[in-house]
Write an enzyme that holds these catalytic residues in place. Structure first.
Site, PDB file in Angstrom:
ATOM      1  N   ARG A  79       0.819  -1.213   0.000  1.00 54.89           N
ATOM      2  CA  ARG A  79       0.000   0.000   0.000  1.00 54.89           C
ATOM      3  C   ARG A  79       0.849   1.258   0.000  1.00 54.89           C
ATOM      4  O   ARG A  79       0.365   2.332  -0.316  1.00 54.89           O
ATOM      5  CB  ARG A  79      -0.931   0.012   1.224  1.00 54.89           C
ATOM      6  CG  ARG A  79      -1.984  -1.072   1.189  1.00 54.89           C
ATOM      7  CD  ARG A  79      -2.835  -1.035   2.436  1.00 54.89           C
ATOM      8  NE  ARG A  79      -4.044  -0.274   2.217  1.00 54.89           N
ATOM      9  CZ  ARG A  79      -4.702   0.371   3.179  1.00 54.89           C
ATOM     10  NH1 ARG A  79      -4.233   0.358   4.396  1.00 54.89           N
ATOM     11  NH2 ARG A  79      -5.808   1.018   2.931  1.00 54.89           N
ATOM     12  N   VAL A  99     -10.436   0.283  -3.938  1.00 52.43           N
ATOM     13  CA  VAL A  99      -9.697  -0.964  -3.740  1.00 52.43           C
ATOM     14  C   VAL A  99      -8.677  -0.850  -2.612  1.00 52.43           C
ATOM     15  O   VAL A  99      -8.357   0.236  -2.145  1.00 52.43           O
ATOM     16  CB  VAL A  99      -8.996  -1.404  -5.043  1.00 52.43           C
ATOM     17  CG1 VAL A  99     -10.020  -1.623  -6.146  1.00 52.43           C
ATOM     18  CG2 VAL A  99      -7.973  -0.350  -5.487  1.00 52.43           C
ATOM     19  N   GLU A 100      -8.149  -2.006  -2.189  1.00 59.14           N
ATOM     20  CA  GLU A 100      -7.137  -2.127  -1.126  1.00 59.14           C
ATOM     21  C   GLU A 100      -7.560  -1.427   0.161  1.00 59.14           C
ATOM     22  O   GLU A 100      -6.797  -0.744   0.815  1.00 59.14           O
ATOM     23  CB  GLU A 100      -5.778  -1.585  -1.601  1.00 59.14           C
ATOM     24  CG  GLU A 100      -5.098  -2.505  -2.593  1.00 59.14           C
ATOM     25  CD  GLU A 100      -3.630  -2.143  -2.823  1.00 59.14           C
ATOM     26  OE1 GLU A 100      -3.098  -1.322  -2.060  1.00 59.14           O
ATOM     27  OE2 GLU A 100      -3.036  -2.695  -3.753  1.00 59.14           O
ATOM     28  N   GLY A 101      -8.838  -1.593   0.524  1.00 61.13           N
ATOM     29  CA  GLY A 101      -9.391  -0.926   1.693  1.00 61.13           C
ATOM     30  C   GLY A 101     -10.047   0.366   1.262  1.00 61.13           C
ATOM     31  O   GLY A 101      -9.371   1.328   0.902  1.00 61.13           O
TER      32      GLY A 101
END
Length: 805
Positions: A375, A497-499
């Protein structure tokens, strides 16, 4: 009256001790000396002596303190502290604390930040950027990819495989490139400037996925088999975590596996029966090996004494019987490969678990540690790269495009937007540089990665919206000559996306930050969990009284800051950045103090008050963004030509901090505490404002003409002036316009009238005939007109061209 003066003197001494964070013993000793001095000066007062002796005994002598005070606090603490789930505990334990911890300390040590060597590319990494990366950018035809093929061309796919684009994170012993995090970031920045499909396709295998997990946790057999195949492109990986019932709350995935005996290759082996339903899985439609996250159970205790083992990660070849890779999703007209993966009652052997049976149930910790790195790199880098390219393109377009007989870049409304674009791009690039430097130092900065993911993708949304407003019709008409439209459509993908960003801001940044970055909270939790009561009491006593001293210190520092605005504070530099360092010091103390107040007053209910915790997260976030910006300015030689960009970024961050503090206080549920916080932190209201018009005018001027500052801002982006590269063609036209403007002004002066900067080819013929210019100047005007018309014109289509068949 003398008693009052004595008490005031003692309080001042205690405040100074708290500000400098002296221990309880030294504080008691300092107060003792103060009493001696004041007693001699003003008279002896036995009551004051007795009171201070009693307090000192409790504060400075741990055995008495633990028995009479700590034990009661410990009992209360255990009753009010909310229990954390296993996934929460693993998320908090994952990763490391770095500069975020300094910002939470109330007294950041700036030498720690500035001692970090600015990251540099190795010769191999630079050659890769200037060679294969540059070459693949020339192969991109965005209209063909997005509108016609809905995929990268076969030639690009093959080029990516042959040049190991999917192996930037894989070690050299397996044939990979083993690039630094900084180099990965630079690659993704350049790719994102030309194609979101391309940068996503390259970014995902180099982020959270089989390659990363195998290197850290895989068995030797798994590594030896899969990693060379991932390097060569023989295997295309994806990772399946998200499903219909578990998006941002990935820990609640319903997908499960049950350990049992089953038939595999004609033999009875110990394995797992898997049932799962995943969606939004990038590269799934083309993947040959699938990383899968699921909850593993052992009801017959064939592997463990525990029935519920927890989240587990496994690798499944796409040819596994029963595995269903579904059709493709279509994410907002940005057709990178993405789709669902399903399976029902699929049997696979236990050695499909990444790391083998020993890693059963340890998947969540694996994911959290790897995600904290990924991230920091993939989405923030793509956002920063996009912003940098957009800054160059929008500045150029605003200079080329004329309305009301002048470049639209000279209009104040446009200047405001150009300033936001340029300021955000400057800060975003600074953040990716600092964050990847941390990763290359061996950090796994989970809190910083959440800050990067949220703020850089949100800033990209702001940049893109402003760019679309500046471009107007040029931006909204899709076609081969539109370089903004698909990016504008795709911005919400990175937000989701990704949280999801809502979750990241409201729960993750401060939720993890308070636990990981605070110097005492985690120690208190660990002390409370110790099985031996005496050991727990001793550890808790040390943590809680350290915490109390920490809170008092930050209260004193915050109060001092509210009256002095930090003018007497420390700064590592005595130049135009001094005030920014001083203010960050004060806001750091504010953050620590507010966090302690919030946790102390609200306790476990703070988890449910997401807007309050989000505002504390905003303070921490903007402290980090501001720090990264100051670091960039220092590392790039403190060039005063870059000052407008620095000032805009810093004023934006500091004003956001002021606003977050004000909103936190205004919405705090306890009116008494609310009044106390207002009096302590903002008795005179908000001080910092956004950058003024003069600064924004300077940034707009920087963006609309070639200059060293503009070059530094767009460093590393693909702007080669080659046919087919829209941004390169735009840059070439900008240079032509800059050269043509003096010739145009000369012609207008000679003709005695002001002509619009249009129809330059006809004007060239007229001026050449009149002997005002020579042939070279006429040719320049004609070439400029051709480039100008291509810049401002948009595509149109026959009706049947837009019909999907």
């Amino acid at each position: 009256m003398s008693v009052i003066f004595t008490i005031i003197g003692i309080l001042i001494v205690c405040a100074l001790c708290a500000y400098h964070r002296l221990s309880a013993g030294y504080t008691a000793l300092s107060a003792f000396i103060a009493i001696l001095f004041l007693g001699e000066l003003l008279g002896h007062y036995p009551l004051v002596w007795l009171l201070w002796a009693t307090i000192s005994l409790f504060l400075a002598y741990p055995p008495v303190r633990q028995k009479c005070l700590t034990e009661r606090i410990f009992t209360l603490y255990k009753t009010v502290t909310p229990e954390m789930s296993r996934t929460e505990q693993e998320a908090i334990a994952a990763g490391t604390v770095w500069w975020d911890g300094e910002l939470f300390s109330g007294k950041p040590r700036w030498e720690k930040l500035h001692d970090v060597t600015p990251p540099k590319l190795t010769t191999e990494e630079a050659d890769f950027l200037n060679g294969p990366v540059e070459q693949v950018c020339t192969m991109v035809d965005e209209w063909q990819i997005n509108h016609k093929d809905a995929d990268l061309s076969p030639e690009i796919w093959q080029f990516l495989k042959e040049n190991k684009f999917f192996a930037m994170i894989i070690a050299k012993e397996f044939g990979g490139l083993a690039f630094s995090a900084y180099a990965q970031s630079r690659v993704l920045q350049k790719l994102s400037g030309v194609s979101a499909v391309l940068s996503t396709t390259v970014g995902v295998p180099n982020s959270l996925g089989p390659g990363e997990l195998l290197q850290h946790y895989g068995t030797k057999a798994q590594q030896d088999y899969y990693l060379p195949r991932l390097v060569s492109g023989a295997e295309i990986p994806c990772f399946a975590l998200t499903g219909p019932e578990a998006g941002s709350d990935a820990g609640s995935i319903p997908d499960f596996g049950t350990i049992c005996m089953g038939e595999w290759d004609g033999e009875q082996v110990l394995g797992m029966r898997l049932t799962f339903d995943k969606r939004y899985i990038t590269l799934a439609p083309v993947a040959t090996v699938i990383g899968l996250a699921f909850k593993l159970y052992d009801p017959e205790h064939l592997l463990s004494d525990t029935e519920e083992l927890g989240i587990t990660c496994a690798l499944l070849p796409s040819t596994t019987p029963g595995l269903d890779i579904g059709n493709r999703h279509f994410p907002l007209n940005v057709p990178f490969q993405n789709g669902p993966i399903r399976g029902s009652d699929i049997f696979v052997p236990l050695d499909y678990i990444i790391g083998g049976p020993d890693m059963a149930g340890k998947g969540w910790r694996m994911l959290m540690e790897c995600l904290s790195v990924g991230r920091c790199i993939t989405l923030p880098s793509c956002a920063a790269g996009g912003a940098k390219s957009i800054a160059l393109a929008t500045g150029a377009y605003a200079r080329i495009r004329r309305q009301f007989k002048m470049p639209i870049a000279k209009m104040e409304g446009i200047e405001e937007m150009l300033a936001r674009i340029g300021g955000h791009a400057y800060m975003m690039d600074a953040v990716t540089t600092l964050s990847t430097a941390a990763v290359d130092l061996g950090e796994k900065p989970s809190v910083i990665s959440a800050i990067c993911k949220y703020h850089l993708t949100e800033n990209m949304r702001t940049v893109m919206n402003d760019a679309m407003d500046v471009h107007g019709g040029k931006g909204i008409m899709l076609g081969p000559n539109n370089y903004l439209g698909r990016g504008y459509q795709g911005v919400p993908i990175s937000i989701t996306v990704e949280g999801a960003n809502i979750l990241t801001r409201n729960m993750m940044i401060f939720g993890q930050g308070a636990m990981r970055c605070h110097p005492y909270v985690l120690a208190e939790l660990k002390a409370a969990a110790l099985p031996n009561k005496q050991d727990a009491l001793i550890a808790f006593d040390k943590a809680i009284f350290g915490h109390i001293g920490f809170a008092l210190s930050n209260f004193v520092a915050s109060k001092w800051f509210s009256f002095t605005r930090g003018y007497l504070g420390h700064s590592p530099f005595n130049d135009e950045t001094k005030r920014y360092y001083q203010q960050i010091n004060g806001y750091s103390a504010n953050l620590a103090f507010l966090s302690d107040i919030a946790m102390g007053v609200l306790g476990g209910s703070l988890k449910r008050r997401e807007r309050l915790s989000a505002r504390l997260g905003d303070i921490l976030s903007h402290l980090y963004l501001a720090s990264a910006t100051l670091k960039r300015y220092a590392d790039q030689g403190r060039n005063k030509d870059d000052l407008p960009l620095l000032i805009w970024s810093m004023q934006h961050a500091l004003s956001e901090i002021d606003y977050a503090i004000a909103e936190f206080i205004r919405n705090f549920p306890n009116p008494v505490v609310r009044f106390f916080l207002k009096l302590t932190l903002q008795p005179f209201g908000i001080w910092n404002k956004k950058a003024n018009d003069k600064v924004e005018h300077a940034i707009a001027h920087i963006l609309q003409a070639p200059n060293p500052t503009r070059t530094r801002l767009g460093e590393g982006q693909f702007i080669a002036e080659t046919t087919g590269n829209l941004l390169g063609e735009l840059e070439a036209t900008l240079k032509l316009v800059q050269k043509a403007e003096p010739i145009h002004a000369h012609i207008c002066q000679a003709l005695g009238e002001r002509r619009p900067f249009t129809c330059l080819d006809a004007l060239a013929d007229e001026a050449l005939t009149a002997g005002i210019i020579d042939e070279d100047e006429a040719t320049l005007l004609r070439t400029t007109e051709k480039g100008r018309l291509k810049t401002i014109n948009v595509d149109d289509f026959a009706p049947d061209e837009l019909v999907i068949r």
